[in-house]
Design a protein around this motif. Structure first.
Motif, short mmCIF file in Angstrom:
data_model
loop_
_atom_site.label_atom_id
_atom_site.label_comp_id
_atom_site.label_asym_id
_atom_site.label_seq_id
_atom_site.Cartn_x
_atom_site.Cartn_y
_atom_site.Cartn_z
N GLY A 123 0.78 -1.22 0.00
CA GLY A 123 0.00 0.00 0.00
C GLY A 123 0.81 1.27 0.00
O GLY A 123 0.28 2.35 0.25
N ASP A 124 2.11 1.16 -0.28
CA ASP A 124 2.95 2.36 -0.21
C ASP A 124 2.60 3.38 -1.27
O ASP A 124 2.89 4.56 -1.13
CB ASP A 124 4.42 1.97 -0.36
N THR A 125 1.91 2.95 -2.35
CA THR A 125 1.58 3.89 -3.42
C THR A 125 0.55 4.92 -2.97
O THR A 125 0.35 5.92 -3.65
CB THR A 125 1.03 3.13 -4.64
N THR A 126 -0.10 4.70 -1.85
CA THR A 126 -1.08 5.67 -1.37
C THR A 126 -0.43 6.71 -0.47
O THR A 126 -1.09 7.65 -0.04
CB THR A 126 -2.21 4.97 -0.60
N LYS A 127 0.84 6.55 -0.13
CA LYS A 127 1.48 7.43 0.84
C LYS A 127 2.20 8.60 0.17
O LYS A 127 2.15 9.72 0.64
CB LYS A 127 2.47 6.62 1.68
N LEU A 128 2.90 8.31 -0.91
CA LEU A 128 3.61 9.35 -1.66
C LEU A 128 3.49 9.04 -3.14
O LEU A 128 3.38 7.87 -3.54
CB LEU A 128 5.09 9.40 -1.27
N ASP A 129 3.53 10.07 -3.96
CA ASP A 129 3.49 9.85 -5.40
C ASP A 129 4.80 9.24 -5.89
O ASP A 129 5.82 9.26 -5.17
CB ASP A 129 3.20 11.17 -6.13
N ASP A 130 4.78 8.73 -7.09
CA ASP A 130 5.95 8.01 -7.62
C ASP A 130 7.20 8.87 -7.62
O ASP A 130 8.27 8.45 -7.20
CB ASP A 130 5.66 7.52 -9.05
N ALA A 131 7.08 10.11 -8.13
CA ALA A 131 8.26 10.97 -8.23
C ALA A 131 8.82 11.31 -6.84
O ALA A 131 10.03 11.39 -6.66
CB ALA A 131 7.91 12.25 -8.98
N SER A 132 7.94 11.48 -5.87
CA SER A 132 8.41 11.78 -4.52
C SER A 132 9.13 10.58 -3.91
O SER A 132 10.14 10.74 -3.22
CB SER A 132 7.23 12.18 -3.62
N ARG A 133 8.62 9.39 -4.17
CA ARG A 133 9.30 8.19 -3.64
C ARG A 133 10.66 8.01 -4.30
O ARG A 133 11.61 7.58 -3.65
CB ARG A 133 8.42 6.96 -3.85
N VAL A 134 10.76 8.35 -5.58
CA VAL A 134 12.06 8.28 -6.25
C VAL A 134 13.04 9.28 -5.62
O VAL A 134 14.20 8.96 -5.35
CB VAL A 134 11.89 8.56 -7.76
N ARG A 135 12.56 10.49 -5.37
CA ARG A 135 13.44 11.50 -4.77
C ARG A 135 13.83 11.10 -3.34
O ARG A 135 14.99 11.27 -2.94
CB ARG A 135 12.72 12.85 -4.75
N LEU A 136 12.90 10.57 -2.58
CA LEU A 136 13.22 10.12 -1.22
C LEU A 136 14.28 9.03 -1.26
O LEU A 136 15.24 9.03 -0.46
CB LEU A 136 11.95 9.60 -0.54
N ARG A 137 14.16 8.12 -2.19
CA ARG A 137 15.16 7.06 -2.36
C ARG A 137 16.52 7.67 -2.68
O ARG A 137 17.55 7.25 -2.13
CB ARG A 137 14.71 6.11 -3.47
N GLY A 138 16.53 8.67 -3.56
CA GLY A 138 17.79 9.30 -3.94
C GLY A 138 18.45 10.03 -2.78
O GLY A 138 19.67 9.93 -2.58
N GLU A 139 17.67 10.76 -2.00
CA GLU A 139 18.24 11.48 -0.86
C GLU A 139 18.77 10.49 0.18
O GLU A 139 19.82 10.73 0.79
CB GLU A 139 17.18 12.39 -0.24
N THR A 140 18.07 9.40 0.37
CA THR A 140 18.55 8.38 1.30
C THR A 140 19.88 7.81 0.83
O THR A 140 20.79 7.55 1.64
CB THR A 140 17.51 7.25 1.43
N ALA A 141 20.04 7.66 -0.49
CA ALA A 141 21.31 7.17 -1.04
C ALA A 141 22.44 8.16 -0.78
O ALA A 141 23.57 7.77 -0.48
CB ALA A 141 21.16 6.91 -2.54
N VAL A 142 22.16 9.45 -0.89
CA VAL A 142 23.17 10.47 -0.62
C VAL A 142 23.64 10.38 0.83
O VAL A 142 24.84 10.42 1.13
CB VAL A 142 22.62 11.89 -0.92
N MET A 143 22.70 10.24 1.75
CA MET A 143 23.06 10.15 3.17
C MET A 143 23.79 8.84 3.46
O MET A 143 24.66 8.78 4.33
CB MET A 143 21.80 10.27 4.03
N THR A 144 23.45 7.78 2.74
CA THR A 144 24.13 6.49 2.92
C THR A 144 25.60 6.61 2.51
O THR A 144 26.48 6.04 3.17
CB THR A 144 23.42 5.41 2.10
N VAL A 145 25.87 7.34 1.45
CA VAL A 145 27.26 7.58 1.04
C VAL A 145 28.02 8.30 2.14
O VAL A 145 29.19 7.99 2.41
CB VAL A 145 27.29 8.39 -0.28
N SER A 146 27.38 9.27 2.78
CA SER A 146 28.07 10.04 3.81
C SER A 146 28.52 9.15 4.97
O SER A 146 29.43 9.51 5.71
CB SER A 146 27.16 11.15 4.35
N GLU A 147 27.90 7.98 5.13
CA GLU A 147 28.30 7.04 6.17
C GLU A 147 29.29 6.00 5.67
O GLU A 147 29.68 5.10 6.41
CB GLU A 147 27.06 6.32 6.71
N GLY A 148 29.69 6.11 4.41
CA GLY A 148 30.66 5.17 3.86
C GLY A 148 30.06 3.86 3.39
O GLY A 148 30.79 2.93 3.05
#
Length: 770
Positions: free
Chosen positions: A404-429
């Motif tokens: 049911g995650d498609t009801t929480k955020l739109d597709d483009a927002s979920r893509v952006r959230l995934r991308g920002e999470t990846a940026v923060m993951t890099v900062s942790e090595g």
């Protein structure tokens, strides 16, 4: 906000100018261009998705019928298209006059003639033989567009007086057009009743090929907005004094009608809702009246947190300005209970966008929903609480991946959230985890995928990741039409090629072979597949390995020259970097655009407006050893089109194995200098030329040395020393023939000396010892 839409096509034409004037490829937006900006940006949501949240699922089958986005200056109205479809389909068979037996072609011809008529009476004559209701509607439409409202009304009312079977095909359209006339006349209550009749008739089963039932929702809403004074129209608007309650009710009712229209697929309703929200934010008195309605508050918040875009039908209308953001948040936050549940998170996103960070902190203090967690993560990073920020980013992303995650955020927002999470993951090595997050959205963030894969991960780390991807084309094919266009359309194949080229740069030619694509690339569709060229290059390098016997050197030189040729002509496909310096992703046509020239590019020096208050910058978001990894993964040499200089090195190595006075030696050096020039290393080219002058034999073509070069004659080089020895022997014989007397005396003298020496040795042996 109306059923007549010529202005939409004007906007479309204007929008197309921007596309036409742009040049270059569609460079992907990259998260790592400016990490601080990426993770501090306000959350942007899809306006269409947010409106869909506000609507309840329709209980009827009414759907919008609207023209597709088009840049045609004269698009055909929906009614004309619908009439043609009806004529071709035989839908009029039971309602045609009994005296006529017209073919579909004749019906279409009469339709065209009736539409071209100057007035209603001429239309009736030109279209004789068409269904009566259809003809009356065409006649009424002609009079309506001519501004003859009374005449138009007579034709539309005549449809309602026909027997049920004959009026059924246009009963919905007749009610709709009567409502339009009543709008213009200022008879708003009558117009509302007509538009409601449109929907009732369609819901009862009357044909509605033009989607007028859904359009009537927007027309009724427009009446409310005109009556409240929010819209200016060239109608006969009756004067009325509305109290605040009545004004708020009209605005709320209009918005509900538009939301209902949008729920049935109307893109025009989305534009209307945007326009209403914009008008409210620009009118403080209207805003104060309307904001008491929860639905109005939801619309306003959706409006100001919507992303910017470029298509007039989507999330493309320019986003709100700071003034609108401030107006909305001030109006909404003054309410005693401004929001709850999911709307609370959206209000928090608005507060963050308006730099009301304290308000946003309070609104997200206890949230467990993805949007609220996302905002809270940004707030934690602003407090320099890196651990809390990463925790909330991860929790927000995880919350969007369940059922049911498609009801929480739109597709483009979920893509952006995934991308920002990846940026923060890099900062942790955690570089591998970052690539795992990014790769499912590689078509959106290919530049970031390429950066992590090519410059941050080690070759073996990347190889392990690629080996874990699903094999075959099925998992790599675009699943949506818009995925067929872009920098990368098949991410798995592209990442395999990226790995293969990196293995070649590392000298692991055999390991690379199985990862190269077996199909031609998009940038060179007429050339052999990269796999064939890579195999030929590996074979050439293998054949050039040190040999046991010196006479094999020419064959080694020929192999090295083959490698040089492949490296120069197909080096981009065999060993080019996906990002800088070679930009294989862009066919080498641009110096940058995909990937990063350094872990913290220069453009990252333009921080957000409130950057002075930020406890972090892009450099502080680097991974612990990211810069070291970046440096160690650089191509050698680290210059644009680096493979051209590798080709030059191969050609020089070929010359090292050849006789210096041979044509092959000179030609190999000529090509080496040319490749050095191609690689913009003029000093290297000059050094190679000087070597030729100092050691090589004169060649008639050498005046264009390093420019136009002949093919090396390796066959001649193979017999170079044999031919030189043979030539020397023949020269000696010829010289002897020309100087026979001298040669005779020299031979006699030599014999006498030899005889004397022999006699002396013998006499010494015969003498007794003392």
């Amino acid at each position: 906000m109306s059923s007549t839409r010529p202005w939409l096509f004007v906007l479309a034409a204007v929008a197309s100018l921007g596309v036409a004037l742009a040049c270059g490829p569609n460079f992907p937006w990259q998260l790592f261009d400016d990490r601080a900006q990426t993770v501090s940006d306000p959350v942007g949501l899809s306006f269409a998705f947010e409106i869909k949240r506000l609507a309840t699922a329709p209980s009827d089958r009414l759907v919008a019928v609207e023209a597709e986005e088009t840049y045609s200056p004269n698009p055909e109205p929906e009614v004309v298209v619908a009439e043609r479809d009806e004529a071709r389909s035989g839908a009029w068979a039971s309602i045609l006059p009994t005296v006529t037996t017209l073919s579909a072609g004749r019906l279409l011809a009469k339709l065209e003639a009736a539409r071209r008529a100057e007035n209603g009476k001429e239309a009736l004559i030109a279209g004789e033989g068409l269904p009566v209701a259809v003809l009356d509607y065409i006649a009424g439409a002609i009079e309506f567009h001519a501004g003859h409202l009374d005449a138009a009304k007579e034709y539309f009312e005549a449809i309602d007086r026909l027997p049920p079977a004959l009026r059924r095909s246009r009963t919905v359209a007749a009610a709709y057009m009567l409502g339009r006339i009543q709008q213009i006349e200022g008879r708003f209550d009558a117009a509302r009743r007509s538009f409601q009749a449109v929907r009732a008739r369609a819901q009862a089963g009357a044909p509605d090929p033009m989607g007028l039932a859904v359009a009537s929702l927007g027309e009724e809403a427009r009446i409310d907005l005109v009556e409240v004074g929010l819209l200016d129209v060239p109608w006969n608007v009756p004067s009325s004094a509305l109290d605040d309650a009545r004004a708020a009710a009209l605005i709320g009712h209009a918005i509900r009608l538009y939301v209902d229209q949008a729920a049935r697929g109307s893109k025009i309703a989305l534009l209307s809702l945007r326009e209403v929200a914009g008008l409210l934010t620009a009118d403080s008195d209207m805003l104060a009246r309307a904001v008491a309605d929860p639905l109005v508050r939801q619309l306003l918040v959706a409006y100001v947190v919507a992303r910017d875009g470029q298509s007039i039908y989507d999330d493309s209308v320019a986003g709100p300005k700071d003034r609108a953001v401030t107006a909305v948040i001030d109006a909404v936050l003054t309410r005693p209970n401004p929001a709850s549940g999911d709307d609370l998170d959206r209000l928090a996103a608005l507060a963050y966008q308006a730099a009301r960070y304290g308000v946003a902190e309070k609104l997200t203090a206890t949230t467990e929903r993805p949007l609220g967690l996302w905002v809270r993560a940004k707030l934690a990073l602003r407090r320099n609480d890196r651990a809390a920020a990463v925790r909330d980013w991860t929790a927000a992303f995880t919350a969007t991946t369940g059922a049911g995650d498609t009801t929480k955020l739109d597709d483009a927002s979920r893509v952006r959230l995934r991308g920002e999470t990846a940026v923060m993951t890099v900062s942790e090595g955690r570089y591998g985890e970052s690539l795992r997050l990014l790769f499912p959205v590689a078509r959106t963030y290919w530049g970031d995928v390429a950066y992590i894969a090519e410059r941050v991960l080690t070759t073996d780390e990347l190889k392990a990741f690629v080996d874990g991807l699903p094999p075959g084309d099925a998992a790599d094919k675009p699943s949506k039409p818009d995925e067929e266009y872009g920098i990368v359309t098949r991410p798995i194949a592209s990442l395999r090629d990226l790995l293969a080229r990196r293995l070649v740069r590392d000298g692991r030619l055999q390991d690379a072979q199985s990862y190269f694509s077996t199909r031609p690339t998009d940038m060179a569709p007429d050339s052999p597949p990269p796999a064939a060229d890579a195999r030929a290059y590996a074979d050439a390098i293998r054949a050039a390995q040190p040999a046991t016997w010196p006479w094999q050197n020419v064959s080694r030189a020929e192999a090295l020259f083959t490698a040089a040729t492949l490296a120069r002509k197909r080096g981009m496909e065999i060993m080019g970097t996906e990002g800088p310096p070679d930009e294989a992703a862009l066919g080498g046509n641009f110096e940058s655009g995909v990937g990063q020239i350094s872990p913290v590019p220069e453009q990252a020096g333009s921080p957000p407006d409130d950057a002075a208050k930020l406890p972090y910058d892009s450099r502080s978001l680097l991974g612990p050893d990211e810069e070291r990894r970046f440096a160690s993964s650089a191509p050698k040499p680290d210059v644009r089109f680096h493979y051209r200089l590798i080709a030059s090195d191969h050609a020089v190595a070929a010359a090292d194995l050849l006789p210096e006075r041979s044509q092959a030696y000179a030609a190999s050096l000529c090509w080496a200098a040319r490749y050095a020039k191609d690689g913009n290393d003029l000093a290297r080219a000059e050094k190679i030329y000087r070597r030729y002058v100092a050691t090589g034999a004169y060649q008639p073509w050498a005046r264009s040395f390093g420019g136009t070069c002949p093919a090396p004659d390796f066959e001649a080089a193979r017999t170079f020393w044999q031919r030189r020895l043979s030539t020397w022997s023949m020269q000696v014989v010829e010289s002897a023939k020309r100087h026979a007397v001298i040669v005779g005396f020299s031979a006699l003298a030599g014999l006498l000396l030899l005889a004397g020496a022999v006699r002396m040795v013998r006499s010494r042996r015969a003498s007794p010892a003392p």
